[in-house]
Motif scaffolding. Structure first.
Motif, PDB file in Angstrom:
ATOM      1  N   LEU A  29     -35.767  -7.614  29.594  1.00  0.00           N
ATOM      2  CA  LEU A  29     -34.977  -8.472  28.706  1.00  0.00           C
ATOM      3  C   LEU A  29     -34.079  -9.412  29.505  1.00  0.00           C
ATOM      4  CD1 LEU A  29     -33.900  -5.910  25.941  1.00  0.00           C
ATOM      5  CD2 LEU A  29     -35.747  -7.584  25.841  1.00  0.00           C
ATOM      6  N   LYS A  30     -33.391  -8.872  30.503  1.00  0.00           N
ATOM      7  CA  LYS A  30     -32.501  -9.693  31.326  1.00  0.00           C
ATOM      8  C   LYS A  30     -33.281 -10.765  32.073  1.00  0.00           C
ATOM      9  CE  LYS A  30     -29.443  -7.345  33.699  1.00  0.00           C
ATOM     10  NZ  LYS A  30     -28.868  -6.237  34.518  1.00  0.00           N
ATOM     11  N   THR A  31     -34.461 -10.403  32.565  1.00  0.00           N
ATOM     12  CA  THR A  31     -35.272 -11.370  33.305  1.00  0.00           C
ATOM     13  C   THR A  31     -35.791 -12.465  32.392  1.00  0.00           C
ATOM     14  OG1 THR A  31     -35.938  -9.598  34.815  1.00  0.00           O
ATOM     15  CG2 THR A  31     -37.231 -11.614  34.866  1.00  0.00           C
ATOM     16  N   ILE A  32     -36.184 -12.119  31.178  1.00  0.00           N
ATOM     17  CA  ILE A  32     -36.646 -13.131  30.217  1.00  0.00           C
ATOM     18  C   ILE A  32     -35.545 -14.147  29.961  1.00  0.00           C
ATOM     19  CG2 ILE A  32     -37.315 -13.518  27.808  1.00  0.00           C
ATOM     20  CD1 ILE A  32     -38.677 -10.740  27.898  1.00  0.00           C
ATOM     21  N   VAL A  33     -34.342 -13.648  29.703  1.00  0.00           N
ATOM     22  CA  VAL A  33     -33.231 -14.547  29.371  1.00  0.00           C
ATOM     23  C   VAL A  33     -32.881 -15.435  30.555  1.00  0.00           C
ATOM     24  CG1 VAL A  33     -30.801 -14.627  28.748  1.00  0.00           C
ATOM     25  CG2 VAL A  33     -32.304 -13.006  27.620  1.00  0.00           C
ATOM     26  N   ALA A  34     -32.750 -14.845  31.728  1.00  0.00           N
ATOM     27  CA  ALA A  34     -32.401 -15.635  32.912  1.00  0.00           C
ATOM     28  C   ALA A  34     -33.498 -16.644  33.238  1.00  0.00           C
ATOM     29  CB  ALA A  34     -32.153 -14.702  34.100  1.00  0.00           C
ATOM     30  N   SER A  35     -34.764 -16.243  33.079  1.00  0.00           N
ATOM     31  CA  SER A  35     -35.874 -17.150  33.371  1.00  0.00           C
ATOM     32  C   SER A  35     -35.908 -18.312  32.392  1.00  0.00           C
ATOM     33  CB  SER A  35     -37.203 -16.387  33.322  1.00  0.00           C
ATOM     34  OG  SER A  35     -37.240 -15.357  34.289  1.00  0.00           O
ATOM     35  N   ALA A  36     -35.677 -18.028  31.112  1.00  0.00           N
ATOM     36  CA  ALA A  36     -35.684 -19.088  30.105  1.00  0.00           C
ATOM     37  C   ALA A  36     -34.559 -20.089  30.357  1.00  0.00           C
ATOM     38  CB  ALA A  36     -35.545 -18.471  28.709  1.00  0.00           C
ATOM     39  N   ARG A  37     -33.392 -19.594  30.666  1.00  0.00           N
ATOM     40  CA  ARG A  37     -32.251 -20.484  30.916  1.00  0.00           C
ATOM     41  C   ARG A  37     -32.495 -21.381  32.126  1.00  0.00           C
ATOM     42  NH1 ARG A  37     -27.033 -18.938  33.762  1.00  0.00           N
ATOM     43  NH2 ARG A  37     -25.654 -20.728  33.428  1.00  0.00           N
ATOM     44  N   PHE A  56     -28.737  -5.885  15.751  1.00  0.00           N
ATOM     45  CA  PHE A  56     -29.560  -5.926  16.956  1.00  0.00           C
ATOM     46  C   PHE A  56     -29.371  -4.647  17.750  1.00  0.00           C
ATOM     47  CE2 PHE A  56     -29.250 -10.395  15.903  1.00  0.00           C
ATOM     48  CZ  PHE A  56     -30.533 -10.847  16.150  1.00  0.00           C
ATOM     49  N   ALA A  57     -30.499  -4.039  18.113  1.00  0.00           N
ATOM     50  CA  ALA A  57     -30.441  -2.843  18.946  1.00  0.00           C
ATOM     51  C   ALA A  57     -30.003  -3.206  20.356  1.00  0.00           C
ATOM     52  CB  ALA A  57     -31.807  -2.164  18.980  1.00  0.00           C
ATOM     53  N   GLN A  58     -30.429  -4.373  20.838  1.00  0.00           N
ATOM     54  CA  GLN A  58     -30.046  -4.874  22.153  1.00  0.00           C
ATOM     55  C   GLN A  58     -29.847  -6.378  22.051  1.00  0.00           C
ATOM     56  OE1 GLN A  58     -33.621  -3.003  23.987  1.00  0.00           O
ATOM     57  NE2 GLN A  58     -32.238  -2.378  25.613  1.00  0.00           N
ATOM     58  N   PHE A  59     -28.872  -6.887  22.796  1.00  0.00           N
ATOM     59  CA  PHE A  59     -28.589  -8.321  22.796  1.00  0.00           C
ATOM     60  C   PHE A  59     -28.163  -8.695  24.201  1.00  0.00           C
ATOM     61  CE2 PHE A  59     -26.693 -12.352  21.613  1.00  0.00           C
ATOM     62  CZ  PHE A  59     -27.502 -12.768  20.546  1.00  0.00           C
ATOM     63  N   VAL A  60     -28.985  -9.499  24.865  1.00  0.00           N
ATOM     64  CA  VAL A  60     -28.762  -9.844  26.264  1.00  0.00           C
ATOM     65  C   VAL A  60     -28.431 -11.320  26.366  1.00  0.00           C
ATOM     66  CG1 VAL A  60     -29.771  -9.840  28.569  1.00  0.00           C
ATOM     67  CG2 VAL A  60     -30.408  -8.066  26.941  1.00  0.00           C
ATOM     68  N   VAL A  61     -27.407 -11.655  27.140  1.00  0.00           N
ATOM     69  CA  VAL A  61     -26.980 -13.045  27.280  1.00  0.00           C
ATOM     70  C   VAL A  61     -26.998 -13.451  28.745  1.00  0.00           C
ATOM     71  CG1 VAL A  61     -25.545 -12.947  25.216  1.00  0.00           C
ATOM     72  CG2 VAL A  61     -24.539 -12.402  27.423  1.00  0.00           C
ATOM     73  N   ASP A  62     -27.101 -14.739  28.979  1.00  0.00           N
ATOM     74  CA  ASP A  62     -27.014 -15.292  30.322  1.00  0.00           C
ATOM     75  C   ASP A  62     -26.230 -16.603  30.231  1.00  0.00           C
ATOM     76  OD1 ASP A  62     -27.928 -14.829  33.107  1.00  0.00           O
ATOM     77  OD2 ASP A  62     -28.805 -16.829  32.869  1.00  0.00           O
ATOM     78  N   GLY A  63     -25.266 -16.767  31.139  1.00  0.00           N
ATOM     79  CA  GLY A  63     -24.400 -17.943  31.104  1.00  0.00           C
ATOM     80  C   GLY A  63     -23.026 -17.644  30.555  1.00  0.00           C
ATOM     81  N   VAL A  64     -22.834 -16.424  30.059  1.00  0.00           N
ATOM     82  CA  VAL A  64     -21.536 -15.972  29.550  1.00  0.00           C
ATOM     83  C   VAL A  64     -21.016 -14.887  30.477  1.00  0.00           C
ATOM     84  CG1 VAL A  64     -20.340 -14.886  27.608  1.00  0.00           C
ATOM     85  CG2 VAL A  64     -22.199 -16.517  27.181  1.00  0.00           C
ATOM     86  N   SER A  65     -19.778 -15.011  30.920  1.00  0.00           N
ATOM     87  CA  SER A  65     -19.215 -14.020  31.842  1.00  0.00           C
ATOM     88  C   SER A  65     -18.987 -12.698  31.124  1.00  0.00           C
ATOM     89  CB  SER A  65     -17.888 -14.520  32.422  1.00  0.00           C
ATOM     90  OG  SER A  65     -16.889 -14.546  31.418  1.00  0.00           O
ATOM     91  N   ASP A  66     -18.841 -11.640  31.911  1.00  0.00           N
ATOM     92  CA  ASP A  66     -18.582 -10.314  31.329  1.00  0.00           C
ATOM     93  C   ASP A  66     -17.299 -10.319  30.512  1.00  0.00           C
ATOM     94  OD1 ASP A  66     -20.866  -9.340  32.496  1.00  0.00           O
ATOM     95  OD2 ASP A  66     -19.845  -8.464  34.227  1.00  0.00           O
ATOM     96  N   ASP A  67     -16.273 -10.992  31.009  1.00  0.00           N
ATOM     97  CA  ASP A  67     -14.996 -11.043  30.279  1.00  0.00           C
ATOM     98  C   ASP A  67     -15.151 -11.787  28.958  1.00  0.00           C
ATOM     99  OD1 ASP A  67     -13.736  -9.617  32.262  1.00  0.00           O
ATOM    100  OD2 ASP A  67     -12.950 -11.382  33.290  1.00  0.00           O
ATOM    101  N   GLN A  68     -15.896 -12.894  28.984  1.00  0.00           N
ATOM    102  CA  GLN A  68     -16.151 -13.626  27.746  1.00  0.00           C
ATOM    103  C   GLN A  68     -16.909 -12.773  26.745  1.00  0.00           C
ATOM    104  OE1 GLN A  68     -18.010 -17.165  29.680  1.00  0.00           O
ATOM    105  NE2 GLN A  68     -16.848 -18.338  28.172  1.00  0.00           N
ATOM    106  N   TRP A  69     -17.932 -12.067  27.251  1.00  0.00           N
ATOM    107  CA  TRP A  69     -18.756 -11.257  26.366  1.00  0.00           C
ATOM    108  C   TRP A  69     -17.944 -10.142  25.716  1.00  0.00           C
ATOM    109  CZ3 TRP A  69     -22.585 -11.718  23.440  1.00  0.00           C
ATOM    110  CH2 TRP A  69     -23.368 -10.644  23.024  1.00  0.00           C
ATOM    111  N   LYS A  70     -17.067  -9.517  26.493  1.00  0.00           N
ATOM    112  CA  LYS A  70     -16.210  -8.468  25.935  1.00  0.00           C
ATOM    113  C   LYS A  70     -15.271  -9.043  24.876  1.00  0.00           C
ATOM    114  CE  LYS A  70     -16.263  -5.542  30.066  1.00  0.00           C
ATOM    115  NZ  LYS A  70     -15.473  -5.018  31.210  1.00  0.00           N
TER     116      LYS A  70
END
Length: 381
Positions: A29-37, A56-70
């Protein structure tokens, strides 16, 4: 794609290869998101795997920092554009998502997004996930380039292969679960066949001893000695049933990864500091890897349960054409000769047997007050 075929195809190839390298669902999932971005040069990317309850059972983001996501808070629900991507096969390419009638606003701390491209990741009729990107980076800031038809085509190709990678990862995890279940079932049969009769005899003998304590102490003493012998036999058979099980993780992940994972768990579970280092170790035959793992487990058990150590260091390193395992603690130590004379083994006999069984050798260095080092060397690394 005529104006940049080479770079576009190369980028797609790189993204597909990256997805194929992973077998764990979360990594895929993480690789898909990072590759798409990266492929579409977007500022943000995300992928959500739906559950059966409108979220959503799982939700993966890329481009958002950990602090932002929290700060954003709980996982989103399936509504608005996200719901459309899960229920409609048509890609959603919008100049400004905020102007879409389905848009319902951003949570607090959510980054602002404008241009938007999203589509479902599907395996046949099943929607596995929703993939979307936002804020296309433009050559000239403020030019408002947005996502193009070419971007949509590239993301569609990526999504098709993402479905394959995600399905393979799920099958891999399911296979591992089934292997673990089979191992547990076999263990249950082993325990029943090898130990249950011993425990039954142990209970009857203990009951007989209790009945004889007052009227025939001598016979009661004999019965209690029999209890001790039966308990020892049951413990040995239980131990044999457990240690002969080959961990599924060893077949899937190899010795180095399995040891690192187990030692990480031990480090968190015990007050003692437990470390692991691996140096130039190649894959070994299955029998050698299992023997090394079992000896490491036995040595760690002794160090953490009996030595009083506050630090245990485990190393796995190449030595000549072989591999050597080292387990060193700074505990109380012991005199190996005294232990042998007293009939106590601390698992040393079984460890030596395991080493010898794969053509290796085991050495023990210890002295009272000076800690313990156990080394096992096997050929062929």
């Amino acid at each position: 794609m005529s104006h940049r075929p080479r770079s576009g195809l190369a980028a797609v190839s790189t993204a597909l290869l990256a997805m194929s390298r992973h077998l764990e669902v979360r990594d895929v999932l993480k690789t898909i998101v990072a590759s798409a971005r990266e492929l579409l040069d977007a500022e943000y990317a995300a992928l959500g795997v739906p559950d059966d309850h409108g979220g959503f059972a799982q939700f993966v983001v890329d481009g958002v920092s950990d602090d932002q996501w929290k700060a954003i808070g709980p996982l989103p629900r399936q509504h608005g554009i996200l719901a459309a991507m899960l229920k409609d096969e048509t890609p959603q390419r919008l100049t400004d998502v905020r102007q879409d009638p389905r848009f319902e606003g951003w949570p607090a701390s959510h980054p602002d997004m404008s241009d938007f491209l999203g589509l479902p990741v599907r395996d046949g009729d099943e929607t596995l996930a929703a993939l979307f990107l936002a804020n296309k980076r433009c050559p000239r800031p403020g030019s408002g380039c947005g996502f193009t038809e070419e971007d949509e085509e590239l993301l569609g190709i990526l999504a098709q292969h993402a479905a394959i990678a995600l399905t393979n990862a799920r099958l891999h995890e399911r296979s591992r679960e089934l292997t673990i279940a089979e191992e547990r079932s076999r263990l249950a049969h082993e325990l029943h066949d090898a130990v249950s009769q011993k425990l039954f005899s142990l209970r009857l003998t203990a009951q007989a001893a209790a009945a004889l304590v007052d009227r025939d102490p001598a016979r009661a003493k004999d019965e209690l000695q029999q209890v001790t012998a039966l308990a020892a036999e049951a413990a040995e058979e239980l131990r044999a049933a457990v240690v002969e099980l080959r961990p599924a993780a060893l077949d899937e992940d190899g010795l180095v990864h399995t040891l690192r994972t187990q030692i990480h768990v031990l480090d968190r579970a015990h007050s003692a500091r437990v470390t692991f280092g691996s140096f130039s170790v190649r894959a070994l035959p299955a029998a050698q890897e299992e023997a090394l793992l079992r000896v490491a487990q036995e040595a760690l058990h002794n160090a953490l349960r009996h030595s009083g150590a506050d630090r245990v260091d485990v190393t796995l390193a190449r030595r000549g054409t072989g591999v050597v395992l080292g387990v060193t603690d700074n505990g109380t130590g012991f005199d190996p000769r005294a232990v042998r004379r007293a009939g106590r083994h601390l698992g040393l006999v079984s460890m030596r047997d395991r080493a010898g069984g794969v053509g290796g050798r085991l050495t023990v260095q210890s002295a009272p007050g000076r800690g313990t080092t156990i080394e096992m060397e096997v050929p062929g690394g």
